[in-house]
Design an enzyme around this catalytic site. Sequence first.
Site, PDB file in Angstrom:
ATOM      1  CE  LYS A   1      -3.910   2.129   0.230  1.00 61.23           C
ATOM      2  NZ  LYS A   1      -3.478   2.836  -1.013  1.00 61.23           N
TER       3      LYS A   1
ATOM      4  CE  LYS B   1       4.752   7.300  -2.040  1.00 58.18           C
ATOM      5  NZ  LYS B   1       4.072   7.771  -0.830  1.00 58.18           N
TER       6      LYS B   1
ATOM      7  CG  ASP C   1       3.521  10.897  -2.844  1.00 58.47           C
ATOM      8  OD1 ASP C   1       3.377  10.693  -1.638  1.00 58.47           O
ATOM      9  OD2 ASP C   1       4.515  11.521  -3.294  1.00 58.47           O
TER      10      ASP C   1
ATOM     11  CB  THR D   1      -2.177  13.538   4.301  1.00 57.97           C
ATOM     12  OG1 THR D   1      -2.561  12.415   3.511  1.00 57.97           O
ATOM     13  CG2 THR D   1      -0.713  13.444   4.654  1.00 57.97           C
TER      14      THR D   1
ATOM     15  CB  SER E   1      -5.553   4.815   1.839  1.00 60.43           C
ATOM     16  OG  SER E   1      -5.375   5.889   0.948  1.00 60.43           O
TER      17      SER E   1
HETATM   18  P1  NDP Z   1       0.886  17.745  -4.333  1.00 56.09           P
HETATM   19  O1  NDP Z   1       1.340  17.370  -5.688  1.00 56.09           O
HETATM   20  O2  NDP Z   1      -0.566  17.932  -4.094  1.00 56.09           O
HETATM   21  O3  NDP Z   1       1.617  19.061  -3.852  1.00 56.09           O
HETATM   22  C1  NDP Z   1       3.014  19.109  -3.798  1.00 56.09           C
HETATM   23  C2  NDP Z   1       3.440  20.492  -3.383  1.00 56.09           C
HETATM   24  O4  NDP Z   1       4.821  20.482  -3.069  1.00 56.09           O
HETATM   25  C3  NDP Z   1       3.274  21.518  -4.467  1.00 56.09           C
HETATM   26  O5  NDP Z   1       3.043  22.763  -3.870  1.00 56.09           O
HETATM   27  C4  NDP Z   1       4.611  21.485  -5.176  1.00 56.09           C
HETATM   28  O6  NDP Z   1       4.937  22.664  -5.895  1.00 56.09           O
HETATM   29  C5  NDP Z   1       5.550  21.295  -4.018  1.00 56.09           C
HETATM   30  N1  NDP Z   1       6.732  20.559  -4.467  1.00 56.09           N
HETATM   31  C6  NDP Z   1       6.784  19.294  -4.933  1.00 56.09           C
HETATM   32  N2  NDP Z   1       8.025  18.952  -5.278  1.00 56.09           N
HETATM   33  C7  NDP Z   1       8.773  20.028  -5.038  1.00 56.09           C
HETATM   34  C8  NDP Z   1      10.141  20.287  -5.183  1.00 56.09           C
HETATM   35  N3  NDP Z   1      11.002  19.363  -5.650  1.00 56.09           N
HETATM   36  N4  NDP Z   1      10.578  21.510  -4.818  1.00 56.09           N
HETATM   37  C9  NDP Z   1       9.723  22.444  -4.331  1.00 56.09           C
HETATM   38  N5  NDP Z   1       8.406  22.254  -4.174  1.00 56.09           N
HETATM   39  C10 NDP Z   1       7.948  21.067  -4.505  1.00 56.09           C
HETATM   40  O7  NDP Z   1       1.477  16.617  -3.362  1.00 56.09           O
HETATM   41  P2  NDP Z   1       1.011  16.221  -1.890  1.00 56.09           P
HETATM   42  O8  NDP Z   1       0.517  17.408  -1.159  1.00 56.09           O
HETATM   43  O9  NDP Z   1       0.135  15.026  -2.006  1.00 56.09           O
HETATM   44  O10 NDP Z   1       2.376  15.713  -1.251  1.00 56.09           O
HETATM   45  C11 NDP Z   1       3.251  16.568  -0.510  1.00 56.09           C
HETATM   46  C12 NDP Z   1       4.159  15.726   0.378  1.00 56.09           C
HETATM   47  O11 NDP Z   1       3.361  14.962   1.287  1.00 56.09           O
HETATM   48  C13 NDP Z   1       5.032  14.711  -0.349  1.00 56.09           C
HETATM   49  O12 NDP Z   1       6.259  14.573   0.376  1.00 56.09           O
HETATM   50  C14 NDP Z   1       4.243  13.407  -0.214  1.00 56.09           C
HETATM   51  O13 NDP Z   1       5.069  12.281  -0.326  1.00 56.09           O
HETATM   52  C15 NDP Z   1       3.686  13.585   1.191  1.00 56.09           C
HETATM   53  N6  NDP Z   1       2.524  12.792   1.547  1.00 56.09           N
HETATM   54  C16 NDP Z   1       1.388  12.818   0.779  1.00 56.09           C
HETATM   55  C17 NDP Z   1       0.278  12.093   1.156  1.00 56.09           C
HETATM   56  C18 NDP Z   1      -1.004  12.171   0.405  1.00 56.09           C
HETATM   57  O14 NDP Z   1      -1.980  11.556   0.861  1.00 56.09           O
HETATM   58  N7  NDP Z   1      -1.110  12.883  -0.705  1.00 56.09           N
HETATM   59  C19 NDP Z   1       0.308  11.228   2.351  1.00 56.09           C
HETATM   60  C20 NDP Z   1       1.519  11.329   3.127  1.00 56.09           C
HETATM   61  C21 NDP Z   1       2.579  12.082   2.715  1.00 56.09           C
HETATM   62  P3  NDP Z   1       5.055  22.651  -7.502  1.00 56.09           P
HETATM   63  O15 NDP Z   1       3.639  22.554  -8.002  1.00 56.09           O
HETATM   64  O16 NDP Z   1       5.715  23.906  -7.850  1.00 56.09           O
HETATM   65  O17 NDP Z   1       5.849  21.436  -7.859  1.00 56.09           O
HETATM   66  O1  2IT Z   2       2.989   8.846   1.573  1.00 57.44           O
HETATM   67  C1  2IT Z   2       1.834   8.418   1.742  1.00 57.44           C
HETATM   68  O2  2IT Z   2       1.502   7.883   2.814  1.00 57.44           O
HETATM   69  C2  2IT Z   2       0.870   8.560   0.655  1.00 57.44           C
HETATM   70  N1  2IT Z   2       1.204   9.151  -0.367  1.00 57.44           N
HETATM   71  C3  2IT Z   2      -0.504   7.998   0.792  1.00 57.44           C
HETATM   72  C4  2IT Z   2      -0.511   6.532   0.480  1.00 57.44           C
HETATM   73  C5  2IT Z   2      -1.870   5.892   0.394  1.00 57.44           C
HETATM   74  O3  2IT Z   2      -1.875   4.701   0.016  1.00 57.44           O
HETATM   75  O4  2IT Z   2      -2.893   6.505   0.707  1.00 57.44           O
END
Ligand code: NDP
Ligand code: 2IT
Length: 451
Positions: free
Chosen positions: A95, A131, A171, A215, A383
């Site tokens: 997952k 992942k 993600d 999250t 999830s």
């Molecule tokens: P999104 O794609 O929705 O948003 C990502 C954000 O981070 C955007 O604002 C993006 O800006 C910025 N960003 C991404 N990469 C970079 C980079 N290399 N440098 C600067 N800014 C960056 O992603 P999420 O909000 O879903 O994910 C954000 C973080 O949370 C990640 O680390 C992910 O692994 C983690 N996460 C997500 C979960 C989920 O359920 N979605 C669960 C747990 C953790 P730009 O558009 O300019 O790239």
């Molecule tokens: O980093 C994370 O935990 C996620 N991007 C969510 C994973 C999921 O299966 O909901």
Amino acid sequence: MTRLDTKDALASLYAEIEGRNPAQPEFHQAVHEVLETLAPVLEARPEYAEAGLIERLCEPERQIIFRVPWQDDRGRVHVNRGFRVEFNSALGPYKGGLRFHPSVNLGIVKFLGFEQVFKNALTGLGIGGGKGGSDFDPHGRSDAEIMRFCQSYMTELYRHIGEHTDVPAGDIGVGTREIGYLFGQYRRITNRWEAGVLTGKGQGWGGSLIRPEATGYGNVLFMAAMLRERGEDLEGQTAVVSGSGNVAIYTMEKLIALGANPVTCSDSGGYVVDDKGIDIELLKQIKEVERGRVSEYAERRGASARFVPNGRVWEVPADIALPSATQNELDEKDAETLIRNGVKAVSEGANMPTTPAAVQLFQKVGVAFGPGKAANAGGVAVSALEMTQNHSRTSWTAARVEEELDRIMRDIHTTCHETAERYGAPGDYVTGANIAGFERVADAMLAQGVI
Ligand code: NDP
Ligand code: 2IT
């Protein structure tokens, strides 16, 4: 073995892992951060080392890499690389999310998969860790291009996943829209209406209420639990948040709901600081509806907000910090700045956003620090609740899902806190999360034999 012997053994194991996985610095970092904290549990339970558990845990069960060809709107052919790393299935089906970002490579997917194993174990919900993703860059792509890419990606991925095998989700760069295109293609190829094969689906076709929020909401609940431990709460706290995607937006929404004041957001172009506090509805309109940039937020918000191109969001003084963008976005210098400005607690919404030197510094000066594998586990936890709803063909109310999320985040906080104390590291959530997650996976692996 004495503590010194164990540390030596772990160090040579780490060197071996580093050598076997060249040019994967993020994976090395994630492994190192975990191994560094495991000595006490390996001394207390020698059977883990005897069973080669660390070696097995650091080697994914399966790694899939494939070509993803697709055509843009002008008919030009592009080739991207697709990944799915199925890391560990001792506790349940693999997952974890899919990331679409140009920086994605095998090492990044492996670091994320490795973290996911421990995170998922901490939820207590019977999910293994995996992942995936691609080096595809969705920025500036039309809806039709995104759809064709997702369809091509799933045309290979479908043979590796399934509700009892491997269940991807979103993600970075993958949200409800992408999950929709992926699900449609999976359904078409397999001729199965198998809701539980992907999570983060849309409302009305198998998605769970509160999954988009989970999250960010969960991270704020974890932050609240850390503050409670110090006799404080969120009311009136100024918060610095990075990112402006799914995690950042719902982090800010929950902070506001609980009386805190988030004053920043960011993307790869720079950050915004808003003296009146972020207007969450405006930010949602720009990012979720228009798929725009944070600079547009500053233009439309008026005098209270300004955009700082290429700046570090951590320059903005705050009581609490919630990094919610990407890995290694908060380094030692940023930590010094935050500490100088009086930060009390940091909780990771993103995966591994804080560099090891920055984590050490926070811990040294007594800033409460919540590692991502505990603090951002609310997303994958909901999830898993979505999978439960899919299996039973029911859908729960938002209130019920939120109640479960609240309970799960409290349990994770308590588990990390108590485990850290039990192993002689009171207040150290990194050690608590690593050991507690490790024990759950390791016990299942021990029971299941040399597999
Ligand atoms: P999104 O794609 O929705 O948003 C990502 C954000 O981070 C955007 O604002 C993006 O800006 C910025 N960003 C991404 N990469 C970079 C980079 N290399 N440098 C600067 N800014 C960056 O992603 P999420 O909000 O879903 O994910 C954000 C973080 O949370 C990640 O680390 C992910 O692994 C983690 N996460 C997500 C979960 C989920 O359920 N979605 C669960 C747990 C953790 P730009 O558009 O300019 O790239
Ligand atoms: O980093 C994370 O935990 C996620 N991007 C969510 C994973 C999921 O299966 O909901």
